[in-house]
Design a protein around this motif. Structure first.
Motif, PDB file in Angstrom:
ATOM      1  N   ALA A  64      34.649  26.583  40.118  1.00  0.00           N
ATOM      2  CA  ALA A  64      34.006  27.227  38.980  1.00  0.00           C
ATOM      3  C   ALA A  64      33.233  28.449  39.476  1.00  0.00           C
ATOM      4  O   ALA A  64      32.729  28.460  40.611  1.00  0.00           O
ATOM      5  CB  ALA A  64      33.070  26.256  38.276  1.00  0.00           C
ATOM      6  N   VAL A  72      37.969  23.167  38.893  1.00  0.00           N
ATOM      7  CA  VAL A  72      38.756  23.169  37.652  1.00  0.00           C
ATOM      8  C   VAL A  72      40.198  22.874  38.018  1.00  0.00           C
ATOM      9  O   VAL A  72      40.737  23.438  38.975  1.00  0.00           O
ATOM     10  CB  VAL A  72      38.665  24.531  36.941  1.00  0.00           C
ATOM     11  N   LEU A  84      45.507  31.260  31.256  1.00  0.00           N
ATOM     12  CA  LEU A  84      44.942  31.624  32.554  1.00  0.00           C
ATOM     13  C   LEU A  84      44.906  33.145  32.634  1.00  0.00           C
ATOM     14  O   LEU A  84      45.946  33.801  32.647  1.00  0.00           O
ATOM     15  CB  LEU A  84      45.782  31.058  33.691  1.00  0.00           C
ATOM     16  N   LEU A 116      40.814  30.193  30.533  1.00  0.00           N
ATOM     17  CA  LEU A 116      40.231  30.110  31.871  1.00  0.00           C
ATOM     18  C   LEU A 116      40.376  31.474  32.540  1.00  0.00           C
ATOM     19  O   LEU A 116      41.482  31.902  32.862  1.00  0.00           O
ATOM     20  CB  LEU A 116      40.915  29.028  32.710  1.00  0.00           C
ATOM     21  N   SER A 139      36.007  29.737  29.807  1.00  0.00           N
ATOM     22  CA  SER A 139      35.344  29.280  31.026  1.00  0.00           C
ATOM     23  C   SER A 139      35.752  30.182  32.180  1.00  0.00           C
ATOM     24  O   SER A 139      36.701  30.971  32.074  1.00  0.00           O
ATOM     25  CB  SER A 139      35.704  27.819  31.312  1.00  0.00           C
ATOM     26  N   HIS A 140      35.031  30.054  33.293  1.00  0.00           N
ATOM     27  CA  HIS A 140      35.223  31.006  34.381  1.00  0.00           C
ATOM     28  C   HIS A 140      35.358  30.295  35.725  1.00  0.00           C
ATOM     29  O   HIS A 140      34.640  29.331  36.011  1.00  0.00           O
ATOM     30  CB  HIS A 140      34.062  31.995  34.426  1.00  0.00           C
TER      31      HIS A 140
END
Length: 206
Positions: A64, A72, A84, A116, A139-140
């Motif tokens: 992450a 992840v 992605l 992501l 999310s990152h």
């Protein structure tokens, strides 16, 4: 133009030379590799299998962005589509895709589409500083190995080129069943929102 020296080249490879060139408004990086000390020539030549449309998404475990102790994996997105998005602050074409990502978030709920964003910056702080100032939905994560690392080998390959050619921006859409639904790679003129509509509209309406 993006500053080429910002590309992170850490990981499995020591580069004998670097060749960066801009082509069709995207960054393409050639990675002629030499083995690190302790690696056999065979290990240095080994390349991970890249993502391919219609096949199972390659396994990955990536850190992450803001919490290096958390990882992840594809299992985090089971039962829904996941996009992605491979990007970096030094990649101008990557930044230009942010409005499309924001629009995608407006059109599709998190229950249907996870995003992501995987940073390929030289350091985490470059990515987090940028994200503190500009919203990028989803999310990152952080590709600590850079374009030359394992994650880059699976998701940043340049279509029609050798395994050593990696590039961003690159977007891979994975379906709820874990198979790759679409890839918008380097030099691909496909429109992200149209690709998402093709695959998600029926699911969203249902």
């Amino acid at each position: 133009l993006p500053p080429f020296h910002e590309a992170s080249l850490d990981g499995m490879y020591v580069l004998s030379r670097r060749l960066c060139h801009l082509k069709a408004s995207v960054l393409i990086l050639a990675l002629p590799a030499m083995p690190l000390l302790g690696l056999t020539a065979w290990e240095a030549r080994a390349q991970p299998e890249p993502a391919k449309v219609g096949e199972e998404v390659p396994s990955f475990e990536i850190e992450a962005l803001r919490d290096s102790g958390r990882t992840v994996t594809p299992s985090d997105f089971e039962g829904r589509y996941v996009l992605l998005n491979l990007w970096a602050t030094w990649c101008a074409p990557c930044i230009e895709k942010i409005p499309d990502l924001q629009e995608a978030r407006q059109r599709y709920s998190e229950e249907n589409l996870a995003i992501l964003n995987v940073s390929f910056d030289r350091s985490r702080s470059k990515a987090t500083t940028f994200l503190d100032k500009r919203e990028m939905p989803g999310s990152h994560a952080y590709a600590s190995g850079g374009l030359g690392g394992e994650f880059g080998g699976k998701f940043a390959r340049v279509p029609g080129e050798s395994a050593s050619m990696r590039g961003i921006p690159n977007l891979t859409l994975v379906g709820p069943e874990g198979k790759v639904a679409a890839i918008i790679g380097v030099g691909d003129s496909a429109d992200l929102l149209e690709v998402l509509s093709k695959h998600l509209s029926r699911r969203q309406s249902g």
